[in-house]
Scaffold this active site. Sequence first.
Site, mmCIF file in Angstrom:
data_model
loop_
_atom_site.group_PDB
_atom_site.id
_atom_site.type_symbol
_atom_site.label_atom_id
_atom_site.label_comp_id
_atom_site.label_asym_id
_atom_site.label_seq_id
_atom_site.Cartn_x
_atom_site.Cartn_y
_atom_site.Cartn_z
ATOM 1 C CG HIS A 9 2.211 -1.051 8.135
ATOM 2 N ND1 HIS A 9 1.088 -0.822 8.891
ATOM 3 C CD2 HIS A 9 1.787 -1.040 6.851
ATOM 4 C CE1 HIS A 9 0.037 -0.686 8.107
ATOM 5 N NE2 HIS A 9 0.427 -0.810 6.864
ATOM 6 N NE ARG A 12 -5.207 -5.884 5.743
ATOM 7 C CZ ARG A 12 -5.308 -6.018 7.052
ATOM 8 N NH1 ARG A 12 -5.164 -7.220 7.602
ATOM 9 N NH2 ARG A 12 -5.554 -4.983 7.843
ATOM 10 C CG ASP A 48 0.864 0.584 3.323
ATOM 11 O OD1 ASP A 48 0.443 1.052 4.405
ATOM 12 O OD2 ASP A 48 0.672 -0.597 2.998
ATOM 13 C CE LYS A 98 0.922 3.200 6.558
ATOM 14 N NZ LYS A 98 -0.440 2.748 6.697
ATOM 15 C CB THR A 99 -2.298 6.966 2.207
ATOM 16 O OG1 THR A 99 -1.898 5.592 2.279
ATOM 17 C CG2 THR A 99 -2.345 7.391 0.745
ATOM 18 N NE ARG A 128 -7.935 0.336 1.506
ATOM 19 C CZ ARG A 128 -6.941 0.553 2.352
ATOM 20 N NH1 ARG A 128 -5.871 1.226 1.936
ATOM 21 N NH2 ARG A 128 -6.988 0.108 3.584
ATOM 22 C CB SER A 143 -5.867 0.407 7.101
ATOM 23 O OG SER A 143 -4.992 -0.363 6.323
ATOM 24 C CE LYS A 179 -1.045 -3.838 4.006
ATOM 25 N NZ LYS A 179 0.009 -2.823 4.265
#
Length: 563
Positions: free
Chosen positions: A250, A87, A288, A273-274, A353, A269, A230
């Site tokens: 988030h 990003r 997410d 989390k994932t 990713r 990130s 996003k």
Amino acid sequence: MVYQHGTPYVTPHILHKHYAQAFDAEPSNLVGRDIEYFSQAGFDMDRIQIKRNAPVALLYEDAIRNEGAIISSSGALINFSGKKTGRSPKDKRIVYEETSKDDIWWGSVNIKMDEHTFEINRERAIDYLNTRENVYVFDGFAGWDPKYRIKVRVICARAYHALFMNNMLIRPTEEELANFGEPDFIIYNAGQFPANRFTKGMSSTTSVEINFKRMEMVILGTEYAGEMKKGVFSVMHYLQPVKFGQLSLHSSANFDKEKGDVTLFFGLSGTGKTTLSADPSRLLIGDDEHVWSDTGVFNIEGGCYAKCINLSAEKEPEIFSAIRFGSILENVVYSPQTRIADYDDISITENTRCAYPIEFMSNASIPCLVDRQPSNIIMLTCDAFGVLPPVSKLSPEQAEYHFLAGYTSKTPGTEDGVLEPIPTFSTCYSAPFIILHPGRYAEMLSERMSKHNVDCWLINTGWTGGRYGSGSRCPLKYTRRIVDAVHSGELAKAEYETFGVFDLQIPTAVEGVPRELLNPRLAWKDQEAFEREVRKLGGMFMKAFALYEKDVAEKVRLAGPKL
């Protein structure tokens, strides 16, 4: 042997080499008001071919034919985002206009853009799209709860981007698509084309901008697909509290197959989390972005966007098995001989990713919502100083403090230019995407936690035994064991001791986790260095939290570190 029709075992219609291309050239399924919309928006309908909600196989073909994509050995499409592999937060802007200006938290995260500049960039994006032979449109939904969902339209020039949003938005049924009507939010992605640096307000050739009055987003100068994902979250982060009175987060979320207890995982990130929400013993709501509503929890997205660095079937079997036909691998290196993806190769970026529909997760709960309030909140941090405990039980005041502070480390690749872990404070664990003042989200979180008696845990997935460069990352197997102990109730019954400067309550024992890991002080060989680093981090917390002190109760201010 002579075959009667001259060619063995070939379906007659594919004998014509242009059969598929002839089908592609047929008019899209846009009719009536849809065609009128695109014409009014400035699209040259006599020149461009619009492919709306194209089949996955067709998007594969176009990406391979036109963009240099390849099919991996697992069946996933491998494609590349070009120069930008993460990003570009410094190029994100929000239009300053009368309908939203009093709600937006203006500053370095939400940079002001005037309406005229937005119109120039929007026109520039549409002009570029008009030069493309193929323009892809994907119409889908954000939000699994019909009461709070919005209709999203994505318009782009790359099959890769269309497939990405096909995976990340909630895919409509044929009936829903036929009755889709006017979208609530539109993304114009002309990322292959640069912004004009000499346009007022532009600081580079990249611009990612949102206009809440028009409910539109324009992307120029970056082909990184995560900007679209996003962008949708930013809009939901605005609409859910302001329009619907619900709390957008988030976070990832899952629930127990038998007991039904719900856990929310907060974190940026690279914090896990994932990975941690993909628990085979629990059902996945999402990885997410979620909304904690008055009636329960629902996922905003229709897919997952997992980091692939060092991915293996042994460490993350659920994610590994989701990488198949229909998934898209982004910036992943592969063997040209075997087409096998090499998840250990970071020569393009560490931010490799995979985007895949949530149905590809064997433990996904479809539809992705539960009519039950959370029992646990896990705040994930990646501590590059290596001084925070792997797990701490937070009081309600500490929970609000750490939510507002949002301490973690940016991991390599997640943002443009991040090459090693950088300690950062990301308020609400979502600073790059936050729209309203953090206090509004924190107040809503505190009210919900109090109302539903939710336990909160701070879990450090970062370094132990030393800071980045001398210590090592906390092994995933121990973090998983700690999360299991949260869910089983083992940690709620454990004995606790107080951890120094941060006044955190840490368990003295967790079955299957080494004692020296639970208390960071025991893991460090150099005690003077440990004290120096823990006090340094405490000072950083105090400095960062000063931004919010005047907006919180005294008991929350006192819940932070004490030097």
